[in-house]
Structure formats: structure tokens, C-alpha cells
Design a protein around this motif. Structure first.
Motif, PDB file in Angstrom:
ATOM      1  N   ARG A 117     -15.645  34.487   7.082  1.00 12.72           N
ATOM      2  CA  ARG A 117     -16.952  34.636   6.453  1.00 12.72           C
ATOM      3  C   ARG A 117     -16.848  34.195   5.000  1.00 12.72           C
ATOM      4  O   ARG A 117     -15.893  34.550   4.305  1.00 12.72           O
ATOM      5  CB  ARG A 117     -17.430  36.086   6.519  1.00 12.72           C
ATOM      6  N   SER A 118     -17.818  33.441   4.550  1.00 14.86           N
ATOM      7  CA  SER A 118     -17.834  33.006   3.156  1.00 14.86           C
ATOM      8  C   SER A 118     -19.262  33.009   2.650  1.00 14.86           C
ATOM      9  O   SER A 118     -20.211  32.758   3.404  1.00 14.86           O
ATOM     10  CB  SER A 118     -17.231  31.598   3.020  1.00 14.86           C
ATOM     11  N   GLU A 119     -19.405  33.310   1.375  1.00 10.45           N
ATOM     12  CA  GLU A 119     -20.717  33.309   0.744  1.00 10.45           C
ATOM     13  C   GLU A 119     -21.119  31.891   0.372  1.00 10.45           C
ATOM     14  O   GLU A 119     -20.275  31.056   0.026  1.00 10.45           O
ATOM     15  CB  GLU A 119     -20.692  34.174  -0.515  1.00 10.45           C
ATOM     16  N   GLY A 120     -22.397  31.616   0.459  1.00  9.46           N
ATOM     17  CA  GLY A 120     -22.887  30.320   0.033  1.00  9.46           C
ATOM     18  C   GLY A 120     -22.873  30.210  -1.488  1.00  9.46           C
ATOM     19  O   GLY A 120     -22.815  31.205  -2.204  1.00  9.46           O
ATOM     20  N   ALA A 121     -22.915  28.984  -1.973  1.00  9.28           N
ATOM     21  CA  ALA A 121     -22.913  28.744  -3.419  1.00  9.28           C
ATOM     22  C   ALA A 121     -23.738  27.506  -3.730  1.00  9.28           C
ATOM     23  O   ALA A 121     -23.808  26.569  -2.927  1.00  9.28           O
ATOM     24  CB  ALA A 121     -21.487  28.563  -3.932  1.00  9.28           C
ATOM     25  N   GLY A 160     -23.690  29.949   3.459  1.00 18.58           N
ATOM     26  CA  GLY A 160     -22.352  30.463   3.707  1.00 18.58           C
ATOM     27  C   GLY A 160     -21.944  30.188   5.146  1.00 18.58           C
ATOM     28  O   GLY A 160     -22.639  29.488   5.891  1.00 18.58           O
ATOM     29  N   SER A 217     -30.531  33.996   0.424  1.00 19.24           N
ATOM     30  CA  SER A 217     -29.203  33.646   0.911  1.00 19.24           C
ATOM     31  C   SER A 217     -29.309  33.192   2.361  1.00 19.24           C
ATOM     32  O   SER A 217     -30.301  33.474   3.049  1.00 19.24           O
ATOM     33  CB  SER A 217     -28.243  34.847   0.814  1.00 19.24           C
ATOM     34  N   ASN A 230     -33.472  36.639  -4.418  1.00 18.38           N
ATOM     35  CA  ASN A 230     -32.235  36.972  -3.698  1.00 18.38           C
ATOM     36  C   ASN A 230     -32.145  36.238  -2.361  1.00 18.38           C
ATOM     37  O   ASN A 230     -31.894  36.824  -1.309  1.00 18.38           O
ATOM     38  CB  ASN A 230     -32.119  38.483  -3.470  1.00 18.38           C
ATOM     39  N   ALA A 242     -26.722  31.587   5.974  1.00 18.67           N
ATOM     40  CA  ALA A 242     -25.390  31.343   6.535  1.00 18.67           C
ATOM     41  C   ALA A 242     -25.508  30.589   7.849  1.00 18.67           C
ATOM     42  O   ALA A 242     -26.403  30.869   8.662  1.00 18.67           O
ATOM     43  CB  ALA A 242     -24.643  32.650   6.757  1.00 18.67           C
ATOM     44  N   ASN A 264     -20.373  32.096   8.734  1.00 15.25           N
ATOM     45  CA  ASN A 264     -19.953  33.220   9.567  1.00 15.25           C
ATOM     46  C   ASN A 264     -19.479  32.635  10.889  1.00 15.25           C
ATOM     47  O   ASN A 264     -20.290  32.282  11.751  1.00 15.25           O
ATOM     48  CB  ASN A 264     -21.098  34.204   9.820  1.00 15.25           C
TER      49      ASN A 264
END
Length: 266
Positions: free
Chosen positions: A244-248, A253, A139, A137, A141, A255
Motif C-alpha cells: 500500500r502506498s499513498e498517492g502524491a 496511491g 485522495s 482532502n 488509489a 493498494n
């Protein structure tokens, strides 16, 4: 200039103590429109529930970035951090418009190991090497906070208002020192140089301590990142926004937040 110049949390936490995470960041100038060949302006900078009411935490000024009318950089004078606010002065020797900002960039990562949630703080380049091979998990930013205001000595100009194409930025269509009660101003929001479309923007007038009506409104940017505000009353106004956007695909991502101060004159 009309009438002779009459007229927004993760990243915010990086600009102030951790206790101020839920509070709004602001820089409040003592004056925004001045005349003469030489002038001084004082600034308060803090974090609070009620904008411009210094009652919670001072803003750290490690990212202070002052742009003069010719595009050169200035150093703040007499800077100090008190309990509830930081203060500093700048001397205006050039005619034109100054952009006074505190800009904070950062990077944060998260992962789980052995069922325990862990956080990484450091550079983006160090993150991959710091994550254990058995981490799950994962992640991350990129974080960016810009808190700023604008002042003009004599005739205004636009050199200091040019975008840096980093983070969330406000680009004035209407000059920021040409805001007048009863009139409208138009601005654009950019994210890393591109239009920030469909972003909620909050505008809050200072002075809530002395009235019961919060006089706070929310609008949304258009496809080109623009929004228009009609100023119902004079005074200092805070403009806040965040993206704010999630990484892919293994990419971080975003912030990013923006906190601006515009003075609306009668």
C-alpha cells in the motif's frame, strides 16, 4: 523436476462480498501434478479466516484468468457460486504448466464536502470530473488483487509463469509445482513489473482445523523482490502479501495484494 514433482484489506474486498474484507482469499486445486494426455482439475475458491476451510464466503469469479502452457487463455467449465465457495473445473489438454488466477482491478477515490466524507467508485478517468469543485482532502488509489494457483500436466514449462507487469505478482524462481517437504523454494514479488522490495510475506499451511499449531511464518522480500521458503511439511500452502502506498502530486496511491496456493508434496 525434483522427485518426479514430489516435493494475502481493501483489494481483497473487491474479489468477494463486503462481509469478507478481513478474510484471506484462496483458490484450492484438487490436484497440482498430473500425468497423461488429458486430465481434469477441480478448484474451490473462497474467503475465510482459516485458509482452505470454506466457512465464510464464496469468491466471485468475474476476473478468472486461466493461462495454458502455450500462453493461450482457457475458459473454466462447470463454474458455480455456492454459499461458502465458488467451484469450477478446467480440462488440461496441453502438456505443461497452467496458471489459474482470479484477477480484480479497481479504483477508489475519497473526498470531503461540507464536512462529510464521501467515497467514489468508478473508473480513474471519471474521478476528476466527479469530484466537486469545493471538495477537500481528495485522495485516490488504484486497487489490484491477484489470487492464483498452478497445475502441471506432464513435463513442466514456464510460459504461463511470465509476468504481466500489472499489480502484485509472484514470479517463480523455483517451479511452483516442484515444492517438496524438507526442501526450499525461491520466488520473487513484482509490483507493476518492478521488484517489490522489503515486503512482508506470510506463508500458512492448510489443515489448521485438524491441529493446534497454526504453522504460519512471515518473511520479507529482498532488494530484488525475492524470498525463500523451506517447506517444513507437505500440504497446501497459502502465500500472501500486500503493498500500500499513498498517492502524491495528484497521482493515485496503490493498494495491491497477492494470494497464492502452492502444494508441497512429501
Amino acid at each position: 523436476m525434483k522427485k518426479a514433482f514430489a516435493l494475502l484489506a481493501l483489494t481483497a474486498a473487491l474479489a468477494a462480498p463486503m462481509a469478507a474484507q478481513a478474510h484471506r482469499a484462496w483458490i484450492a486445486p484438487s490436484s497440482t501434478v498430473l500425468s497423461g494426455n488429458d486430465a481434469w482439475v477441480g478448484f474451490d475458491a473462497g474467503m475465510s479466516n482459516v485458509v482452505y476451510q470454506a466457512d465464510h464466503a464464496a469468491m466471485r469469479l468475474g476476473g478468472l484468468d486461466i493461462t495454458a502452457p502455450d500462453g493461450s487463455k482457457l475458459e473454466a467449465q462447470n463454474a458455480t457460486q455456492a454459499r461458502y465457495r465458488s467451484i469450477f473445473d478446467i480440462e488440461l489438454k496441453q502438456e505443461g504448466t497452467y496458471r489459474v488466477a482470479n484477477v480484480v482491478e479497481g479504483f477508489m477515490g475519497f473526498y470531503e464536502q461540507g464536512g462529510e466524507r464521501k467515497r467514489f467508485r468508478g473508473s480513474e478517468a471519471e474521478f476528476a470530473a466527479a469530484v466537486p469543485a469545493d471538495a477537500t482532502n481528495v485522495s485516490s488509489a488504484r486497487t489490484f488483487t491477484r489470487t492464483e494457483t498452478f497445475v502441471t500436466l506432464g513435463n513442466p514449462n514456464d510460459t504461463a509463469l511470465a509476468p504481466t507487469n500489472k499489480g502484485l505478482e509472484l514470479i517463480p524462481v523455483t517451479h511452483p509445482n516442484d515444492a517438496a517437504e524438507g526442501e526450499s523454494s525461491t520466488f520473487k514479488l513484482l509490483l507493476d513489473g518492478q521488484p517489490a522490495a522489503n515486503v512482508d510475506v506470510t506463508i500458512a499451511r492448510g489443515g489448521l482445523r485438524y491441529r493446534s499449531n497454526p504453522e504460519e511464518i512471515t518473511t520479507k522480500t529482498g532488494a530484488d523482490g525475492s524470498f525463500t521458503v523451506t517447506w517444513a511439511a507437505s500440504g497446501l500452502h497459502w502465500i500472501g502479501a500486500s503493498v500500500r502506498s499513498e498517492g502524491a502530486n495528484g497521482q493515485p496511491g496503490t493498494n495491491a495484494s497477492y494470494n497464492g496456493t502452492i502444494e508441497v508434496l512429501p
